[in-house]
Design an enzyme around this catalytic site. Structure first.
Site, PDB file in Angstrom:
ATOM      1  N   SER A  99       0.855  -1.188   0.000  1.00 45.84           N
ATOM      2  CA  SER A  99       0.000   0.000   0.000  1.00 45.84           C
ATOM      3  C   SER A  99       0.885   1.229   0.000  1.00 45.84           C
ATOM      4  O   SER A  99       2.021   1.195   0.493  1.00 45.84           O
ATOM      5  CB  SER A  99      -0.877   0.004   1.259  1.00 45.84           C
ATOM      6  OG  SER A  99      -1.512   1.262   1.417  1.00 45.84           O
ATOM      7  N   TYR A 112      -2.476  -0.541  10.131  1.00 44.46           N
ATOM      8  CA  TYR A 112      -2.500  -0.904   8.705  1.00 44.46           C
ATOM      9  C   TYR A 112      -1.160  -0.604   8.053  1.00 44.46           C
ATOM     10  O   TYR A 112      -0.581  -1.457   7.367  1.00 44.46           O
ATOM     11  CB  TYR A 112      -3.635  -0.138   8.025  1.00 44.46           C
ATOM     12  CG  TYR A 112      -3.700  -0.326   6.529  1.00 44.46           C
ATOM     13  CD1 TYR A 112      -4.278  -1.465   5.980  1.00 44.46           C
ATOM     14  CD2 TYR A 112      -3.214   0.646   5.663  1.00 44.46           C
ATOM     15  CE1 TYR A 112      -4.363  -1.643   4.602  1.00 44.46           C
ATOM     16  CE2 TYR A 112      -3.290   0.484   4.292  1.00 44.46           C
ATOM     17  CZ  TYR A 112      -3.858  -0.662   3.765  1.00 44.46           C
ATOM     18  OH  TYR A 112      -3.935  -0.826   2.406  1.00 44.46           O
ATOM     19  N   ALA A 114       1.738  -0.192   9.508  1.00 46.29           N
ATOM     20  CA  ALA A 114       2.770  -1.035  10.122  1.00 46.29           C
ATOM     21  C   ALA A 114       2.728  -2.456   9.572  1.00 46.29           C
ATOM     22  O   ALA A 114       3.754  -3.122   9.459  1.00 46.29           O
ATOM     23  CB  ALA A 114       2.610  -1.053  11.638  1.00 46.29           C
ATOM     24  N   LYS A 116       1.568  -3.290   6.479  1.00 48.19           N
ATOM     25  CA  LYS A 116       1.863  -3.285   5.044  1.00 48.19           C
ATOM     26  C   LYS A 116       3.348  -3.079   4.748  1.00 48.19           C
ATOM     27  O   LYS A 116       3.873  -3.620   3.775  1.00 48.19           O
ATOM     28  CB  LYS A 116       1.056  -2.183   4.338  1.00 48.19           C
ATOM     29  CG  LYS A 116      -0.422  -2.508   4.163  1.00 48.19           C
ATOM     30  CD  LYS A 116      -0.623  -3.619   3.147  1.00 48.19           C
ATOM     31  CE  LYS A 116      -2.076  -3.776   2.742  1.00 48.19           C
ATOM     32  NZ  LYS A 116      -2.275  -4.870   1.784  1.00 48.19           N
ATOM     33  N   ILE A 145      -7.107   4.489  -4.160  1.00 45.34           N
ATOM     34  CA  ILE A 145      -7.889   3.869  -5.234  1.00 45.34           C
ATOM     35  C   ILE A 145      -9.370   3.899  -4.828  1.00 45.34           C
ATOM     36  O   ILE A 145      -9.728   3.491  -3.718  1.00 45.34           O
ATOM     37  CB  ILE A 145      -7.442   2.415  -5.486  1.00 45.34           C
ATOM     38  CG1 ILE A 145      -5.939   2.364  -5.773  1.00 45.34           C
ATOM     39  CG2 ILE A 145      -8.243   1.813  -6.637  1.00 45.34           C
ATOM     40  CD1 ILE A 145      -5.490   3.111  -7.005  1.00 45.34           C
TER      41      ILE A 145
END
Length: 198
Positions: A99, A112, A114, A116, A145
């Protein structure tokens, strides 16, 4: 190099934190069973997402561990299962989904982000180890997105995401088909000398 098939392994099991929609806990054998049904030349690792902003001090251990389970664990065990098959055929391409939040700070996405970020390191290490036998490993780190899930995140922001596109050169959110096009390029022979990149 002739015909190849895309194998997408989807696994989902309710997690300890149903409230935030976190999911994905599975065993390597479960994934391997679905991978070995065909000869995979491409494996894409990703997990369904239901990310919302949560204050750092409000993230409990269950939510923290669930975020790692659905993001890092998906990539880790998915890669293991795919490589076991690809080693036998001495070829293949793995594309991990990270991401933009793994690279740049994102408001309220502490766990999230951390979870990814290690996917990028995993990708580089696997590319180095398995490149000599013809397995390429790359990652895609999409930015903003426009998907239903991302809109949930936008709704959780104080300004409801109204300024989200301001920092993007094209001044708009990406469309789902745009990162999908990157997968097609990385999976193709046009990227036969590309590995370990995001």
């Amino acid at each position: 190099h002739g015909e190849w098939k895309i194998v997408h392994c989807h696994t989902s099991v309710p997690s300890p934190n149903e409230e935030h929609g976190f999911m994905l806990t599975t065993s390597v054998d479960d994934i391997a069973e679905s991978v070995t049904l065909t000869r995979p030349d491409l494996s894409q690792t990703s997990a369904p997402d239901g990310t919302v902003t949560i204050a750092f001090t409000d993230i409990d251990e269950k939510a923290y561990r669930a975020e790692f389970a659905k993001n890092l664990d998906t990539a880790w065990f998915g890669c293991q299962a795919a490589i076991r098959v690809m080693e036998k055929q001495q070829s293949g391409s793995i594309i991990n989904f990270a991401s933009g939040a793994a690279i740049l700070a994102s408001q309220g996405l502490h766990a999230y982000s951390a979870a990814k970020a290690p996917i990028l390191s995993l990708t580089r290490n696997l590319a180095l180890e398995y490149g000599p036998i013809g397995i390429r490993v790359n990652a895609i780190a999409p930015g903003a997105i426009k998907t239903p899930v991302f809109e949930v995140y936008l709704d959780s922001l104080p300004d409801k995401g109204k300024s989200q596109g301001d920092h993007i050169p094209m001044k708009r959110l990406g469309r789902p088909e745009e990162p999908a096009a990157a997968v097609l390029v990385l999976a193709s022979d046009a990227a036969s000398y590309v590995t370990g990149v995001t």
